[in-house]
Design an enzyme around this catalytic site. Structure first.
Site, short mmCIF file in Angstrom:
data_model
loop_
_atom_site.label_atom_id
_atom_site.label_comp_id
_atom_site.label_asym_id
_atom_site.label_seq_id
_atom_site.Cartn_x
_atom_site.Cartn_y
_atom_site.Cartn_z
N TYR A 28 -6.22 10.91 9.40
CA TYR A 28 -5.33 11.88 8.84
C TYR A 28 -5.44 13.07 9.54
O TYR A 28 -6.54 13.65 10.05
CB TYR A 28 -5.77 12.59 7.42
CG TYR A 28 -5.15 11.56 6.03
CD1 TYR A 28 -4.05 11.20 5.98
CD2 TYR A 28 -6.49 11.15 5.43
CE1 TYR A 28 -3.64 10.68 4.85
CE2 TYR A 28 -5.93 10.47 4.07
CZ TYR A 28 -4.47 9.95 4.08
OH TYR A 28 -4.25 9.27 3.01
N ASP A 36 2.59 8.09 6.09
CA ASP A 36 3.25 8.36 4.95
C ASP A 36 2.73 9.24 4.09
O ASP A 36 3.15 9.42 2.63
CB ASP A 36 3.28 7.05 4.13
CG ASP A 36 1.85 6.52 3.78
OD1 ASP A 36 1.06 7.03 3.91
OD2 ASP A 36 1.74 5.21 3.33
N HIS A 44 1.23 2.71 0.34
CA HIS A 44 0.15 3.26 0.13
C HIS A 44 -0.50 3.12 -1.17
O HIS A 44 -0.89 3.93 -2.25
CB HIS A 44 0.43 4.92 0.19
CG HIS A 44 -0.80 5.82 0.75
ND1 HIS A 44 -0.80 6.42 1.81
CD2 HIS A 44 -1.98 6.07 0.04
CE1 HIS A 44 -1.90 7.22 1.92
NE2 HIS A 44 -2.63 6.83 1.00
C1 FMN Z 1 -8.70 5.07 -4.28
C2 FMN Z 1 -7.85 4.92 -3.07
C3 FMN Z 1 -7.97 5.73 -1.79
C4 FMN Z 1 -7.26 5.69 -0.85
N1 FMN Z 1 -7.33 6.34 0.41
C5 FMN Z 1 -6.55 6.34 1.39
C6 FMN Z 1 -6.68 7.15 2.27
O1 FMN Z 1 -7.68 8.02 2.62
N2 FMN Z 1 -6.00 7.05 3.74
C7 FMN Z 1 -5.08 6.09 3.70
O2 FMN Z 1 -4.22 5.93 4.79
N3 FMN Z 1 -4.61 5.15 2.51
C8 FMN Z 1 -5.46 5.35 1.54
N4 FMN Z 1 -5.31 4.55 0.31
C9 FMN Z 1 -4.42 3.60 0.39
C10 FMN Z 1 -4.87 2.25 1.00
O3 FMN Z 1 -5.15 2.39 2.40
C11 FMN Z 1 -3.96 1.01 0.93
O4 FMN Z 1 -2.76 1.35 1.43
C12 FMN Z 1 -3.63 0.63 -0.58
O5 FMN Z 1 -4.75 0.99 -1.39
C13 FMN Z 1 -3.08 -0.66 -0.89
O6 FMN Z 1 -2.85 -1.17 -2.29
P1 FMN Z 1 -3.88 -1.92 -2.92
O7 FMN Z 1 -4.64 -0.94 -3.60
O8 FMN Z 1 -2.75 -2.38 -4.05
O9 FMN Z 1 -4.38 -2.94 -2.47
C14 FMN Z 1 -6.24 4.71 -0.69
C15 FMN Z 1 -6.06 4.00 -1.85
C16 FMN Z 1 -6.77 4.00 -2.92
C17 FMN Z 1 -6.58 3.24 -3.95
#
Ligand code: FMN
Length: 377
Positions: free
Chosen positions: A123, A151, A241
């Site tokens: 980020y 995104d 995301h």
């Molecule tokens: C609890 C949580 C925290 C996340 N934190 C970030 C993050 O800090 N940066 C980021 O790029 N994506 C973040 N994501 C998105 C994940 O990298 C990913 O795109 C997403 O969880 C994929 O979907 P899924 O949970 O259905 O497998 C987060 C997702 C979750 C569930």
């Protein structure tokens, strides 16, 4: 694992992990979109040995799946992201470390197995000097690629999370900063992220590191083509995301189909590696994405549920299950190796329909007994 994690976690942790934007339509769509793709298997191909291994940006791995960046791993388990990295190392898959980790970069990289690969998710801070320092530290500590999240100019409105007060330890990267705790976890940890980030910044980001750049969060063919033509971009993640940013964004798998078609029509499909994430819960989901032309998929919540349930052993079990399911699906489709996986092996004609209607089946409704949820012994 999800059912066990729900029992184990605090309301605050569960609210942050399980929530998605607004009415959570995109999060559910990530799952239902997979139900609109069916297989066209090949037979009589000697399936006595099957190999799921591949390589991502030159790093070998046991299967085309990585653990995506998820903030605040310690809401699941005291090991936090270190537990995820240990399991990824033992299963020989890539772990994408989050900027907003509860564990320090030193601890996450220190827990990396000898031959394991870690990427660093970024980020971008309004204060670019802080960003440069963080990126260079990740590189020095051995991270092999930089995944810039594109995104999230702001973090989405996640009402389930907003109803909770953030009472936990903030991410290590926010050490010493003032934090607003009354609007949920996502708000508390994201105030410093730069909403002005744009395509012109990529050249600067490439100039501060030798790590290859990945853009995480591409959502349409136009941006995929811009990325593929960009001299500094080596891979993209097609992703909404986990449904957490813009509700009614299309599913990761639907966007993957569009993006691959556009890259192929411009002859750019081999210029970048294309990954997807969102809603991958079965080996068949993974195989469908590979048939569409994806090189790998990321998982977010499944790894977190494993971590919350049984620590690093739970994450490892999630990875084992997915690998076994992928292997089984490859056997049934006639694919001995990842190179054998072909676009003709799926029927994805309904993917864009955005309707999943299954006609009522009375016999099924009367006789079917769903598998009961397991709970901790
Ligand atoms: C609890 C949580 C925290 C996340 N934190 C970030 C993050 O800090 N940066 C980021 O790029 N994506 C973040 N994501 C998105 C994940 O990298 C990913 O795109 C997403 O969880 C994929 O979907 P899924 O949970 O259905 O497998 C987060 C997702 C979750 C569930």
């Amino acid at each position: 694992m999800e059912a066990i994690a729900r029992e184990e976690m605090t309301d605050e942790g569960w609210g942050y992990y399980s929530s998605a934007a607004d009415d959570e339509v995109s999060m559910r769509e990530n799952r239902t979109a997979f139900q609109r793709i069916f297989f066209r298997p090949r037979v009589l191909r000697d399936m006595s040995a099957v190999d799921t291994s591949t390589s991502l940006l030159g790093s070998p791995c046991a299967m085309p799946l990585y653990i995506s960046a998820c903030a605040l791993g310690k809401l699941a388990h005291p090991l936090g992201e270190v537990g995820l990295t240990m399991a990824a190392g033992r299963q020989h898959i890539v772990h994408m470390l989050p900027t907003l980790a509860s564990s320090s970069l030193e601890d996450m990289c220190g827990a990396r197995a000898l031959d394991a690969t870690q990427w660093f998710q970024l980020y971008v801070n309004r204060d670019r000097a802080k960003t440069a320092e963080l990126v260079q530290k990740a590189e020095q500590l051995g991270c092999k690629a930089l995944a810039i999240t594109v995104d999230a100019p702001l973090l989405g409105r996640r009402e389930r999370d907003m109803r909770n007060k953030f009472s936990s330890e903030p991410p290590k990267v926010q050490k010493g900063a003032e934090i607003r705790r009354d609007g949920g976890t996502a708000r508390a940890i994201s105030a410093w992220i730069d909403p002005a980030l744009n395509w012109n910044d990529l050249q600067w980001l490439a100039s501060i590191t030798r790590m290859p750049l990945i853009l995480k969060g591409i959502q349409c063919s136009e941006d995929a083509l811009l990325a593929a033509r960009h001299p500094n971009v080596r891979a993209i993640v097609v992703s909404n995301h986990g449904g957490r940013q813009l509700d009614y964004a299309r599913s990761g798998v639907e966007m993957l189909a569009e993006v691959m078609a556009a890259l192929r029509s411009e002859g750019l499909q081999n210029r970048i590696e294309v990954y997807m994430d969102g809603g991958v819960r079965r080996g068949t989901d993974l195989l469908k994405c590979l048939c569409l032309g994806g090189r790998a998929v990321g998982i977010g919540r499944p790894a977190l549920w494993g971590l919350a349930s049984y620590g690093d052993a739970g994450v490892e079990r999630v990875l084992e299950i997915l690998k076994e399911e992928l292997r089984m699906a490859m056997v049934m489709c006639g694919c001995k190796s990842i190179a054998d996986i072909r676009p003709e092996m799926i029927d994805a004609r309904s993917l864009q329909a955005h309707i999943s209607t299954v006609p009522a089946d009375r016999l099924f409704e009367i006789n079917y007994r769903p598998l009961p949820l397991v709970s901790r012994l």
